[in-house]
Design an enzyme around this catalytic site. Structure first.
Site, PDB file in Angstrom:
ATOM      1  N   CYS A 183     -44.260  -9.692   1.394  1.00 47.88           N
ATOM      2  CA  CYS A 183     -43.778  -8.512   0.691  1.00 47.88           C
ATOM      3  C   CYS A 183     -42.310  -8.233   0.994  1.00 47.88           C
ATOM      4  O   CYS A 183     -41.651  -7.510   0.265  1.00 47.88           O
ATOM      5  CB  CYS A 183     -44.639  -7.298   0.983  1.00 47.88           C
ATOM      6  SG  CYS A 183     -44.865  -6.999   2.721  1.00 47.88           S
ATOM      7  N   HIS A 205     -32.102 -19.780  10.317  1.00 47.27           N
ATOM      8  CA  HIS A 205     -32.749 -18.703   9.579  1.00 47.27           C
ATOM      9  C   HIS A 205     -34.272 -18.792   9.726  1.00 47.27           C
ATOM     10  O   HIS A 205     -34.931 -17.785   9.988  1.00 47.27           O
ATOM     11  CB  HIS A 205     -32.344 -18.744   8.106  1.00 47.27           C
ATOM     12  CG  HIS A 205     -32.885 -17.594   7.314  1.00 47.27           C
ATOM     13  ND1 HIS A 205     -32.307 -16.345   7.344  1.00 47.27           N
ATOM     14  CD2 HIS A 205     -33.983 -17.489   6.526  1.00 47.27           C
ATOM     15  CE1 HIS A 205     -33.008 -15.530   6.581  1.00 47.27           C
ATOM     16  NE2 HIS A 205     -34.038 -16.195   6.075  1.00 47.27           N
TER      17      HIS A 205
END
Lengths: 359, 271
Positions: A50, A98
């Site tokens: 989400c 990342h």
């Protein structure tokens, strides 16, 4: 060959954009396969939660693959307007760093949260099942998982609870030997009191009693967590069997006072009592906390602890980044050493065929 | 005496154990590795501790309980023994981290402050004498470890009450668990103390000497612990007060024992 990441997260895109780019879990495998072959993408994995949508890939032509992956996102989700402005692109070392930060929860809204770890694992599993990962991504993800576990234990990046409900559970676990034999009473329903009750129940608290002025809400919560409702006027009578009280009524004055509690503690045979006062104005007189074997925490106390835990996690950031840099270096070394071999391993056409888009 | 070197070795091991784990506690690094490390160093200390008692036993030709120094060291040995036995069983995290400093301090007091003149073997020997002494010592060892769990209880209770939680808070066991272990140790110690006193009565009948301070001390300690046990069972005594009471009692029992043994040999002449 290069590692390439194209994606967006809660920092670069509002929820309205994120929800439109989210991949349904059931379609993840198919979508991943469709990516293969697009502009020489050799390996791919899609992470969709989400808070982020990220596509990790290995490609011989990053300059072509990056716009192609952007286009893939637009086509796949049938977007009418461009989301390019929200997307970021990272290559090689930046891409590796990342992923590590994501897996460790450093890139999450709540620093150090661990749910993301499972989400990345699922994303990787889906890509692997679809046959979309190869040597480069397999190693990348597996090393990230192993490293993240290590970083979580060696640094305090995931230590301490950061929500009121979980802080309350932590406290309960430091008062009671086990939560299983504990009886929880919720007096007054509300968002936070329900969340706290759920947190306690999910960590094993045995019996749940709910009483509320609004009967429907009490029944809904009791039904959801397998508890039972009691009449609002009956809650003092249930005190002798209760171990944890979550109080969140709209009463203007304290409903639990020292005078009321003193005889009740006798009835409870001085077993420890944990009072969680989530109401504003407060439901429990502060002096109750001075009684022996009574542990009283109000909203401010819990929020302060949650805040301190967040701050403590932030102080661990530098240590986490240091460890990530170390782990990353190993992977990048391996990647550099095997670059030629990775480039030579042209993948066969994916099993779930046909690219969804013509570039 | 050369055998005391074993004891210094044990003291060093306990010190290493305590410092290591407290440092890790401060840094909030809890892991099974920490606990294993603590356990291993405690075990090493226990081995040296045992070596001392054995060597001393060879010298005095009996169970090394001939003076206050030996007795105190024996009590600490029993405390470590109980820790090594119940630590893993109850999975009390950081019990070792607190046991080590307590044992260390008391052992140091004994090494530096207590008179250590071993008494020779007595002509009038009965196994009952050694039995009653040894079991009373084991009882005191249980009380010593109860003191350690009490200490942990007070720290955890204080943190919960003050609402100021340090991160090491999360590593200590729950107060309820600490309270339960504390009481079980006291109960165990009390039962052994009772057995020790019965043994004392029997050995008196055989050996036949006793002193007023000693009897007063033993009966006083027994009554005090009996009060704790009955209070907990029948009066709902719980929590902080009871823990504090048991801790003060242990210190009192130990200190009065040192005083009583200074008043003359504990058994009124070489036993």
């Amino acid at each position: 060959v290069n590692l390439l990441l194209v994606g967006l997260n809660h920092r670069t895109a509002p929820v309205a954009v994120r929800e439109r780019l989210a991949f349904a879990p059931a379609k993840l495998g198919e979508a991943t396969c469709n990516l293969l072959g697009v502009a020489q993408v050799q390996e791919a994995a899609i992470l969709s939660t989400c808070n982020r949508v990220e596509i990790y890939s290995l490609t011989a032509q990053p300059d072509e693959a990056a716009p192609a992956i952007r286009q893939f996102l637009h086509h796949h989700h049938r977007l009418t307007e461009s989301v390019d402005a929200h997307l970021y692109e990272l290559r090689d070392a930046d891409c590796v760093r990342h992923l590590w930060e994501v897996v460790c929860g450093l890139d999450s809204m709540v620093l150090g949260e661990t749910e993301i770890f499972g989400q990345v694992k699922n994303a990787y599993a889906a890509a692997q099942l679809a046959g979309a990962t190869g040597m480069a991504l397999n190693r990348l993800f597996q090393k990230a998982f192993a490293g993240a576990k290590q970083i979580r234990t060696q640094t305090g990046i995931a230590r301490g609870s950061t929500s009121v409900g979980n802080v309350a559970v932590d406290l309960a676990e430091k008062i009671f030997r086990e939560l299983k034999p504990c009886t929880v009473m919720v007096v007054g329903t509300g968002e936070i009191s329900e969340a706290t009750a759920k947190a306690l129940s999910s960590r094993g608290a045995g019996t749940l009693l709910v009483c509320s002025r609004t009967q429907e809400r009490a029944e809904a919560l009791a039904g959801q967590l397998g508890g039972r409702t009691i009449s609002y006027d009956d809650w003092p009578a249930n005190f002798p069997i209760v171990d944890i009280v979550i109080s969140a009524t709209a009463a203007p004055h304290p409903i639990i006072t020292r005078e009321k509690l003193l005889p009740l503690m006798k009835l409870r045979r001085q077993r420890p009592l944990f009072l969680i006062d989530l109401a504003v104005p407060r439901d429990v007189e502060r002096a109750c906390g001075e009684l022996e074997n009574v542990y009283l925490y109000d909203m401010d106390d819990l929020q302060t602890i949650a805040q301190e835990n967040r701050a403590a996690r932030e102080r661990e950031l530098a240590a986490a980044h240091r460890l990530i840099a170390q782990h990353m270096a190993h992977y990048l070394q391996w990647f550099a050493a095997n670059r030629a071999a990775l480039a030579a391993r042209r993948r066969l056409a994916p099993t779930l065929q046909t690219p969804a888009i013509a570039t | 005496m050369n055998d005391r070197w074993f004891l210094w070795l044990a003291v060093v091991s306990y010190a290493v154990s305590g410092v290591l784990t407290l440092y890790r506690l401060r840094r909030s690094q809890a892991s099974s590795a920490t606990n294993s490390l603590n356990y291993a160093t405690m075990l090493a200390g226990f081995a040296a501790h045992t070596a001392f008692l054995y060597a001393r036993g060879q010298i005095v030709q009996r169970c090394p309980l001939t003076n206050a120094f030996e007795t105190t060291i024996f009590i600490m040995w029993a405390a470590v023994l109980f820790y090594l036995l119940i630590g893993p069983a109850y999975r009390v995290s950081f019990l070792g981290a607190f046991t080590a400093p307590v044992v260390l301090v008391i052992a140091l007091i004994a090494l530096l402050g207590l008179d250590d003149t071993p008494h020779g073997a007595s002509a009038n020997r009965s196994p009952w004498v050694d039995f009653h002494a040894a079991i009373a010592i084991l009882a005191c060892g249980a009380f010593a470890l109860a003191f350690v769990t009490g200490l942990m209880y007070l720290i955890q209770e204080r943190q919960l009450k003050s609402r100021k939680l340090t991160s090491s808070f999360l590593l200590l066991p729950s107060i309820e668990q600490l309270e339960v272990i504390n009481f079980r140790l006291i109960l165990l110690g009390f039962m052994m103390l009772t057995a020790g006193m019965v043994g004392g009565v029997v050995s008196y009948k055989i050996v036949g000497h006793w002193t007023v301070p000693k009897i007063t001390w033993a009966v006083g300690a027994w009554l005090a612990y009996a009060t704790i046990v009955t209070g907990r069972w029948w009066q709902d005594w719980r929590g902080k007060r009871l823990v504090q009471f048991s801790m003060v009692l242990f210190v009192l029992v130990l200190v009065t024992y040192w005083v009583v043994s200074r008043l003359g040999s504990f058994h009124g002449g070489p036993p």
